[in-house]
Design a protein around this motif. Sequence first.
Motif, mmCIF file in Angstrom:
data_model
loop_
_atom_site.group_PDB
_atom_site.id
_atom_site.type_symbol
_atom_site.label_atom_id
_atom_site.label_comp_id
_atom_site.label_asym_id
_atom_site.label_seq_id
_atom_site.Cartn_x
_atom_site.Cartn_y
_atom_site.Cartn_z
ATOM 1 N N ALA A 39 7.669 -2.165 -4.412
ATOM 2 C CA ALA A 39 6.064 -2.731 -4.299
ATOM 3 C C ALA A 39 5.792 -3.416 -5.277
ATOM 4 C CB ALA A 39 5.293 -1.493 -4.041
ATOM 5 N N THR A 40 5.922 -3.007 -6.644
ATOM 6 C CA THR A 40 5.662 -3.483 -7.663
ATOM 7 C C THR A 40 6.074 -4.842 -8.108
ATOM 8 O OG1 THR A 40 6.598 -2.203 -9.367
ATOM 9 C CG2 THR A 40 4.401 -1.638 -8.846
ATOM 10 N N GLY A 41 7.539 -4.865 -7.563
ATOM 11 C CA GLY A 41 8.329 -6.116 -7.992
ATOM 12 C C GLY A 41 8.378 -6.929 -6.915
ATOM 13 N N ALA A 42 7.893 -6.813 -5.661
ATOM 14 C CA ALA A 42 8.217 -7.630 -4.453
ATOM 15 C C ALA A 42 7.631 -9.000 -4.610
ATOM 16 C CB ALA A 42 7.239 -6.950 -3.180
ATOM 17 N N ALA A 43 6.381 -9.217 -5.298
ATOM 18 C CA ALA A 43 5.843 -10.680 -5.420
ATOM 19 C C ALA A 43 6.554 -11.328 -6.400
ATOM 20 C CB ALA A 43 4.487 -10.446 -5.935
ATOM 21 N N GLY A 44 7.294 -10.670 -7.322
ATOM 22 C CA GLY A 44 8.137 -11.385 -8.394
ATOM 23 C C GLY A 44 9.334 -11.745 -7.584
ATOM 24 N N ARG A 45 9.898 -11.125 -6.629
ATOM 25 C CA ARG A 45 11.060 -11.590 -5.989
ATOM 26 C C ARG A 45 10.827 -12.393 -4.806
ATOM 27 N NH1 ARG A 45 11.226 -6.405 -5.665
ATOM 28 N NH2 ARG A 45 11.514 -5.871 -3.241
ATOM 29 N N GLY A 46 9.587 -13.086 -4.768
ATOM 30 C CA GLY A 46 9.247 -14.073 -3.632
ATOM 31 C C GLY A 46 8.796 -13.653 -2.445
ATOM 32 N N ILE A 47 8.688 -12.329 -2.250
ATOM 33 C CA ILE A 47 8.192 -11.940 -0.963
ATOM 34 C C ILE A 47 6.612 -12.092 -0.776
ATOM 35 C CG2 ILE A 47 7.627 -9.395 0.234
ATOM 36 C CD1 ILE A 47 10.351 -8.633 -1.109
ATOM 37 N N LYS A 48 6.443 -12.626 0.347
ATOM 38 C CA LYS A 48 4.825 -12.875 0.563
ATOM 39 C C LYS A 48 4.246 -11.843 1.643
ATOM 40 C CE LYS A 48 5.326 -17.503 -0.641
ATOM 41 N NZ LYS A 48 6.765 -18.358 -0.303
ATOM 42 N N VAL A 49 4.946 -11.099 2.184
ATOM 43 C CA VAL A 49 4.351 -10.364 3.306
ATOM 44 C C VAL A 49 5.345 -9.063 3.405
ATOM 45 C CG1 VAL A 49 4.894 -11.403 5.212
ATOM 46 C CG2 VAL A 49 3.185 -9.734 5.592
ATOM 47 N N ILE A 50 4.733 -7.758 3.280
ATOM 48 C CA ILE A 50 5.679 -6.609 3.763
ATOM 49 C C ILE A 50 5.542 -5.725 4.910
ATOM 50 C CG2 ILE A 50 6.301 -4.447 2.879
ATOM 51 C CD1 ILE A 50 5.542 -5.621 -0.058
ATOM 52 N N ILE A 51 6.341 -5.613 5.704
ATOM 53 C CA ILE A 51 6.678 -4.906 7.125
ATOM 54 C C ILE A 51 7.041 -3.621 6.593
ATOM 55 C CG2 ILE A 51 7.233 -4.477 9.177
ATOM 56 C CD1 ILE A 51 7.952 -7.462 9.644
ATOM 57 N N ALA A 52 6.114 -2.632 6.632
ATOM 58 C CA ALA A 52 6.351 -1.263 6.169
ATOM 59 C C ALA A 52 6.538 -0.113 7.655
ATOM 60 C CB ALA A 52 5.568 -0.567 5.283
ATOM 61 N N ALA A 53 7.658 0.218 7.989
ATOM 62 C CA ALA A 53 7.855 0.935 9.194
ATOM 63 C C ALA A 53 7.859 2.593 8.746
ATOM 64 C CB ALA A 53 9.015 0.508 9.860
ATOM 65 N N ALA A 54 7.520 3.494 9.314
ATOM 66 C CA ALA A 54 7.613 4.826 8.931
ATOM 67 C C ALA A 54 7.012 5.559 10.218
ATOM 68 C CB ALA A 54 6.834 5.291 7.652
ATOM 69 N N GLY A 55 7.579 6.845 10.404
ATOM 70 C CA GLY A 55 7.324 7.987 11.190
ATOM 71 C C GLY A 55 6.536 9.147 10.683
ATOM 72 N N MET A 56 6.415 9.942 11.503
ATOM 73 C CA MET A 56 5.783 11.463 10.989
ATOM 74 C C MET A 56 4.385 11.020 10.195
ATOM 75 S SD MET A 56 9.337 13.380 10.818
ATOM 76 C CE MET A 56 8.634 14.711 10.475
ATOM 77 N N ALA A 57 4.484 11.464 9.052
ATOM 78 C CA ALA A 57 3.225 11.434 8.080
ATOM 79 C C ALA A 57 2.957 9.878 7.816
ATOM 80 C CB ALA A 57 3.615 12.226 6.839
ATOM 81 N N ALA A 58 4.133 9.113 7.879
ATOM 82 C CA ALA A 58 3.976 7.614 7.707
ATOM 83 C C ALA A 58 3.070 7.285 6.234
ATOM 84 C CB ALA A 58 3.318 7.114 9.102
ATOM 85 N N ALA A 59 3.396 7.557 5.428
ATOM 86 C CA ALA A 59 2.618 7.258 4.195
ATOM 87 C C ALA A 59 3.373 6.043 3.372
ATOM 88 C CB ALA A 59 2.843 8.557 3.127
ATOM 89 N N LEU A 60 4.383 5.435 3.871
ATOM 90 C CA LEU A 60 5.051 4.331 3.339
ATOM 91 C C LEU A 60 4.068 3.184 3.256
ATOM 92 C CD1 LEU A 60 7.542 3.283 1.757
ATOM 93 C CD2 LEU A 60 8.681 2.595 4.061
ATOM 94 N N PRO A 61 3.626 2.671 4.316
ATOM 95 C CA PRO A 61 2.922 1.277 4.222
ATOM 96 C C PRO A 61 1.610 1.597 3.380
ATOM 97 C CG PRO A 61 3.548 2.029 6.694
ATOM 98 C CD PRO A 61 3.962 3.307 5.917
ATOM 99 N N GLY A 62 1.001 2.905 3.248
ATOM 100 C CA GLY A 62 -0.158 3.016 2.581
ATOM 101 C C GLY A 62 -0.005 3.039 1.266
ATOM 102 N N VAL A 63 1.222 3.739 0.710
ATOM 103 C CA VAL A 63 1.507 3.881 -0.588
ATOM 104 C C VAL A 63 2.055 2.460 -1.115
ATOM 105 C CG1 VAL A 63 3.309 4.498 -2.045
ATOM 106 C CG2 VAL A 63 2.369 6.248 -0.644
ATOM 107 N N ILE A 64 2.765 1.624 -0.175
ATOM 108 C CA ILE A 64 3.198 0.027 -0.729
ATOM 109 C C ILE A 64 1.841 -0.562 -1.040
ATOM 110 C CG2 ILE A 64 4.078 -1.940 0.064
ATOM 111 C CD1 ILE A 64 6.435 -0.176 1.172
ATOM 112 N N ALA A 65 0.969 -0.579 0.010
ATOM 113 C CA ALA A 65 -0.372 -1.174 -0.144
ATOM 114 C C ALA A 65 -1.164 -0.823 -1.164
ATOM 115 C CB ALA A 65 -1.317 -1.120 1.268
ATOM 116 N N ALA A 66 -0.882 0.363 -2.076
ATOM 117 C CA ALA A 66 -1.500 0.900 -2.957
ATOM 118 C C ALA A 66 -1.040 0.167 -4.215
ATOM 119 C CB ALA A 66 -1.585 2.132 -3.040
ATOM 120 N N LEU A 67 0.164 -0.394 -4.327
ATOM 121 C CA LEU A 67 0.972 -0.758 -5.261
ATOM 122 C C LEU A 67 0.949 -2.000 -5.513
ATOM 123 C CD1 LEU A 67 3.658 2.350 -5.163
ATOM 124 C CD2 LEU A 67 1.929 1.814 -6.743
#
Length: 161
Positions: free
Chosen positions: A42-70
């Motif tokens: 998450a912290t290196g994504a913009a530096g790699r040229g990523i402009k938007v992130i699709i984060a998929a998760a099931g159950m507690a599904a914390a991945l999208p929120g954690v990435i958005a926080a970082l």
Amino acid sequence: MGSTSDLPVLRKAADFLELMQVPFELNALSAHRTPHEVEEFATGAAGRGIKVIIAAAGMAAALPGVIAALTTLPVIGLPIDSTLQGQDALLSIVMMPPGIPVATVGINAGMNAAVLAVRMLALSDSALAERYAAWCRSLSDKIVKANRDLAAIDTYKFKTN
């Protein structure tokens, strides 16, 4: 994706991004099992040229929120139906605290996650915008053709169109 078991849903997103000629990464990252790798991603994504992130998760599904926080990049949450028909994942992703937004698509809606990402990217990429617009026209053409095919059905006595 939270785990490789999510790949069938993410394959729809990858196929659409490939069709639209959008470079993308595929990663298995778990907010609970690989938190350090998630932070590094998450912290290196913009530096790699990523402009938007699709984060998929099931159950507690914390991945999208954690990435958005970082990251300050837009994050699209994709809830996966792994338990409770995906309702647990949907609620976990959509109910983010103020200041940590995650755009959220439907359960197992990998295609819509990719379409939303392309819409975002097309705002600053005219060639992508043209490819996307052509794809949208093809959706309309399919429905127009389907209606012509339905109108041609004459096996029903009480069909009026």
